[in-house]
Motif scaffolding. Structure first.
Motif, PDB file in Angstrom:
ATOM      1  N   GLU A 146      36.110  24.992  44.475  1.00 33.86           N
ATOM      2  CA  GLU A 146      35.936  26.445  44.526  1.00 33.86           C
ATOM      3  C   GLU A 146      34.461  26.822  44.428  1.00 33.86           C
ATOM      4  O   GLU A 146      33.994  27.747  45.073  1.00 33.86           O
ATOM      5  N   LYS A 147      33.715  26.084  43.597  1.00 36.39           N
ATOM      6  CA  LYS A 147      32.278  26.304  43.449  1.00 36.39           C
ATOM      7  C   LYS A 147      31.539  25.036  43.836  1.00 36.39           C
ATOM      8  O   LYS A 147      31.857  23.953  43.351  1.00 36.39           O
ATOM      9  N   GLN A 148      30.563  25.186  44.701  1.00 35.99           N
ATOM     10  CA  GLN A 148      29.777  24.047  45.154  1.00 35.99           C
ATOM     11  C   GLN A 148      28.525  23.932  44.277  1.00 35.99           C
ATOM     12  O   GLN A 148      27.508  24.590  44.535  1.00 35.99           O
ATOM     13  N   ILE A 149      28.612  23.135  43.224  1.00 38.34           N
ATOM     14  CA  ILE A 149      27.487  22.998  42.306  1.00 38.34           C
ATOM     15  C   ILE A 149      27.053  21.538  42.216  1.00 38.34           C
ATOM     16  O   ILE A 149      27.837  20.622  42.465  1.00 38.34           O
ATOM     17  N   ILE A 150      25.789  21.367  41.868  1.00 42.99           N
ATOM     18  CA  ILE A 150      25.240  20.024  41.680  1.00 42.99           C
ATOM     19  C   ILE A 150      24.141  20.117  40.637  1.00 42.99           C
ATOM     20  O   ILE A 150      23.379  21.090  40.610  1.00 42.99           O
ATOM     21  N   SER A 151      24.060  19.130  39.775  1.00 40.37           N
ATOM     22  CA  SER A 151      23.008  19.132  38.762  1.00 40.37           C
ATOM     23  C   SER A 151      21.656  18.912  39.415  1.00 40.37           C
ATOM     24  O   SER A 151      21.558  18.371  40.525  1.00 40.37           O
ATOM     25  N   TYR A 152      20.613  19.327  38.720  1.00 38.84           N
ATOM     26  CA  TYR A 152      19.266  19.234  39.279  1.00 38.84           C
ATOM     27  C   TYR A 152      18.893  17.780  39.573  1.00 38.84           C
ATOM     28  O   TYR A 152      18.389  17.465  40.656  1.00 38.84           O
ATOM     29  N   LEU A 153      19.155  16.877  38.625  1.00 33.21           N
ATOM     30  CA  LEU A 153      18.800  15.471  38.813  1.00 33.21           C
ATOM     31  C   LEU A 153      19.586  14.853  39.959  1.00 33.21           C
ATOM     32  O   LEU A 153      19.050  14.068  40.742  1.00 33.21           O
ATOM     33  N   ALA A 154      20.882  15.209  40.038  1.00 32.21           N
ATOM     34  CA  ALA A 154      21.703  14.681  41.128  1.00 32.21           C
ATOM     35  C   ALA A 154      21.211  15.191  42.475  1.00 32.21           C
ATOM     36  O   ALA A 154      21.215  14.461  43.476  1.00 32.21           O
ATOM     37  N   CYS A 155      20.760  16.434  42.502  1.00 31.74           N
ATOM     38  CA  CYS A 155      20.232  17.028  43.738  1.00 31.74           C
ATOM     39  C   CYS A 155      18.956  16.303  44.180  1.00 31.74           C
ATOM     40  O   CYS A 155      18.795  15.972  45.360  1.00 31.74           O
ATOM     41  N   VAL A 156      18.068  16.045  43.227  1.00 29.28           N
ATOM     42  CA  VAL A 156      16.825  15.333  43.541  1.00 29.28           C
ATOM     43  C   VAL A 156      17.123  13.906  43.991  1.00 29.28           C
ATOM     44  O   VAL A 156      16.519  13.402  44.942  1.00 29.28           O
ATOM     45  N   PHE A 157      18.093  13.263  43.338  1.00 31.27           N
ATOM     46  CA  PHE A 157      18.457  11.885  43.703  1.00 31.27           C
ATOM     47  C   PHE A 157      19.010  11.836  45.126  1.00 31.27           C
ATOM     48  O   PHE A 157      18.639  10.956  45.912  1.00 31.27           O
TER      49      PHE A 157
END
Length: 296
Positions: A86-97
């Motif tokens: 329902e919500k497309q979220i990602i943690s900052y570290l996971a996004c950078v990785f």
């Protein structure tokens, strides 16, 4: 939003009606991912199993297709999860990785294509020296450089992004201009210089073929054509990424979606098809594999 949590929210329904066709998109993307993994892995396994394919040209093809498997695996699981969420979220570290892996493997693919062009150049322009130049040691060096160089270079901006995210350390972070200069150097090493080298090798190949017999031209076309098809397609997509993302141009959203889909679907999916159909020895083993299965 709490800066300590640093959660990045990503909305992907700006391009498509996600809620209405959620499961349709999931089935399409999941099918594409399975096809990518199966088709690339099949050819890689054939090259590993059959000794007559243990030649530099096929080793580089296997490395390229294996890189596509890593590249797709870095993207598709998150895409599939987002489609069903329902919500497309990602943690900052996971996004950078993910950002780090995406650009590292994309650069590695271009360097692998460069190594393949060098292999074709030596094979056609210096056939007598080919066994000496393309030894196992040199092949390993080319493969290591293709994977390690982008990973090492891109680790610097990725580390700076993580480091500078903390409010306490922002005063110690380097300004944007040095990062921009580093980005330009990275682009030169993994894109511009390889392009000039590829142009040089294929110019030499064309000159040699022009002055050679029809048999030499036929063999050169048979081995070089698949590589050129993949190379031109990938260079076109890479140019798109530089123009639209790096230069922040105002590109239509629909066109961006189509081009992005080519990056994550077309290239990894059609590379094994191109090499499987156009490379005679690989095609021969594929026919044996599927013909045996059909008669069992």
């Amino acid at each position: 939003m709490d800066n300590n949590l640093n959660i990045t929210y990503i909305t992907i329904d700006a391009y498509v009606e996600l809620d209405k066709y959620r499961f349709v998109y999931f089935v399409i993307m999941f099918t594409a991912y399975i096809l990518i993994i199966c088709s690339n892995s099949t050819i890689v396994c054939l090259i590993v199993i059959h000794k007559n394919l243990h030649e530099p040209m096929y080793i580089f093809i296997a490395a390229l297709l294996l890189n596509s498997v890593f590249y797709s695996t870095a993207l598709y699981p998150k895409i599939l999860f987002d489609v069903l969420s329902e919500k497309q979220i990602i943690s900052y570290l996971a996004c950078v990785f993910q950002y780090y892996v995406y650009y590292t493997l994309a650069a590695s693919e271009f360097l692998l294509l460069t190594a393949m062009s060098y292999d074709r150049y030596v094979s056609i322009c210096k056939p007598l020296q080919y066994p000496t130049i393309m030894r196992k040691t040199n092949i390993c060096i080319l493969l290591v450089v293709a994977w390690i160089l982008p990973a090492g270079q891109f680790a610097v901006p990725a580390a700076v992004i993580i480091f500078c995210n903390n409010q306490i350390y922002k005063l110690f972070c380097v300004p944007s201009r040095p990062i921009t200069v580093f980005g330009v150097l990275f682009l030169l090493n993994v894109s511009v210089f390889p392009v000039f080298f590829i142009l040089f090798t294929y110019t030499r190949i064309l000159i040699i073929c022009y002055h050679s017999s029809g048999e030499v031209r036929r063999k050169a076309a048979q081995t070089c054509l698949p590589h050129l098809m993949v190379l031109f397609n990938y260079f076109f997509l890479l140019t798109y990424d530089i123009i639209t993302v790096r230069l922040e141009t105002d590109f239509p959203k629909t066109a961006r979606l189509v081009m992005t889909l080519q990056l994550v679907v077309y290239n990894p999916l059609f590379n094994p098809i191109i090499y499987g159909l156009k490379m005679k020895e690989i095609c021969k083993h594929l026919k044996k594999l599927f013909c045996q299965d059909s008669f069992k």
